[in-house]
Scaffold this motif. Sequence first.
Motif, mmCIF file in Angstrom:
data_model
loop_
_atom_site.group_PDB
_atom_site.id
_atom_site.type_symbol
_atom_site.label_atom_id
_atom_site.label_comp_id
_atom_site.label_asym_id
_atom_site.label_seq_id
_atom_site.Cartn_x
_atom_site.Cartn_y
_atom_site.Cartn_z
ATOM 1 N N UNK A 61 0.430 -1.048 0.045
ATOM 2 C CA UNK A 61 -0.064 -0.093 0.236
ATOM 3 C C UNK A 61 1.038 1.057 0.099
ATOM 4 N N UNK A 62 1.925 1.053 0.301
ATOM 5 C CA UNK A 62 3.089 2.298 0.190
ATOM 6 C C UNK A 62 3.487 2.480 -0.992
ATOM 7 N N UNK A 63 3.205 1.550 -2.096
ATOM 8 C CA UNK A 63 3.232 1.108 -3.593
ATOM 9 C C UNK A 63 2.540 1.853 -4.523
ATOM 10 N N UNK A 64 2.577 2.574 -5.704
ATOM 11 C CA UNK A 64 2.049 3.619 -6.257
ATOM 12 C C UNK A 64 2.013 2.794 -7.091
ATOM 13 N N UNK A 65 1.942 1.642 -7.810
ATOM 14 C CA UNK A 65 2.682 0.724 -8.885
ATOM 15 C C UNK A 65 1.459 0.159 -8.353
ATOM 16 N N UNK A 66 1.105 -0.730 -7.350
ATOM 17 C CA UNK A 66 0.752 -1.995 -6.919
ATOM 18 C C UNK A 66 -0.844 -1.384 -6.609
ATOM 19 N N UNK A 67 -1.492 -2.622 -6.736
ATOM 20 C CA UNK A 67 -3.109 -2.307 -6.867
ATOM 21 C C UNK A 67 -3.037 -2.918 -5.140
ATOM 22 N N UNK A 68 -3.787 -1.178 -4.083
ATOM 23 C CA UNK A 68 -4.228 -1.905 -3.001
ATOM 24 C C UNK A 68 -4.608 -3.117 -2.028
ATOM 25 N N UNK A 222 11.888 8.074 -6.136
ATOM 26 C CA UNK A 222 11.544 7.499 -4.786
ATOM 27 C C UNK A 222 10.081 8.289 -4.957
ATOM 28 N N UNK A 223 10.053 9.586 -5.364
ATOM 29 C CA UNK A 223 8.365 9.851 -5.113
ATOM 30 C C UNK A 223 7.208 9.216 -6.590
ATOM 31 N N UNK A 224 8.072 8.746 -7.349
ATOM 32 C CA UNK A 224 7.691 7.600 -8.289
ATOM 33 C C UNK A 224 7.095 6.316 -8.161
ATOM 34 N N UNK A 225 8.009 5.911 -7.031
ATOM 35 C CA UNK A 225 7.335 4.402 -6.376
ATOM 36 C C UNK A 225 6.445 4.355 -5.481
ATOM 37 N N UNK A 226 6.926 4.813 -4.189
ATOM 38 C CA UNK A 226 6.667 5.151 -3.275
ATOM 39 C C UNK A 226 4.961 6.759 -2.869
ATOM 40 N N UNK A 227 4.147 6.419 -2.439
ATOM 41 C CA UNK A 227 3.916 7.285 -1.499
ATOM 42 C C UNK A 227 4.267 7.785 -0.016
ATOM 43 N N UNK A 228 5.535 8.548 -0.195
ATOM 44 C CA UNK A 228 5.913 9.209 0.423
ATOM 45 C C UNK A 228 5.451 10.535 1.764
#
Length: 228
Positions: A61-68, A222-228
């Motif tokens: 859920x911290x990952x922008x690319x994966x389904x929550x 990193x902001x393209x990968x994670x919800x930071x």
Amino acid sequence: MTQNINTYIRIDKLDNNDLDKLNNIICRQLMNLIPDNQTQNFHLIKQCLPQSLERFRICANANRWWKKDHIDYLHSSQYCTLLYYLSNTIWHETNNTEIPTRLFNLNKSLNAIDMFYEVELPSKFFIGHSVGIVFAKATYNDYFAIYQNSTIGKNHGVAPVIESCVLIYPNSSVIGKTHLSETTVIAPGVQVVNQQQTPPNSFVFHNGNTLIFKPIKQNNPLEEIFYI
């Protein structure tokens, strides 16, 4: 006409059918990999699977690319991450080392990754293409991302310290008495060996044997990968 099969499992509303399905997949893979009929401890997999899936859910859920709130067991990076969490959880919760070792070997066979169950990876990390990645027993923190053919390794028994928000691009190495400060991005093909500390908020390149540090002024990858 071939019908697509749904390989997603919803974690936040996990039911017994999905739990049994995933447990059976993992157990059958283990039995096929090492067919020695030593299955007496396999019950630990189902016992620790809900907790491991919850750990995976927090990570995903911290990952922008994966389904929550979901896992796709045919997505190799997701499944790779789950197998690590499962092996680490079983080791922590039961002190059993046999099943974690089998899971480690399964992960290595499926994903070509060296991800031992005693390595303490953070609650939020990302593996981009698992092939050739090696994790030493280093210090890791959240929002850590690493790509293929990269190594975190010890030198004379000393392992790196990796602060939060670190990205390691492919074919790179971080070795020995190295401290990667917060928001460090290692460029592809860079070897960082016994580097006392990188400047925070920096890109790390190399020119021959010399490391070059450039400040991250905008467009932090990193902001393209994670919800930071």
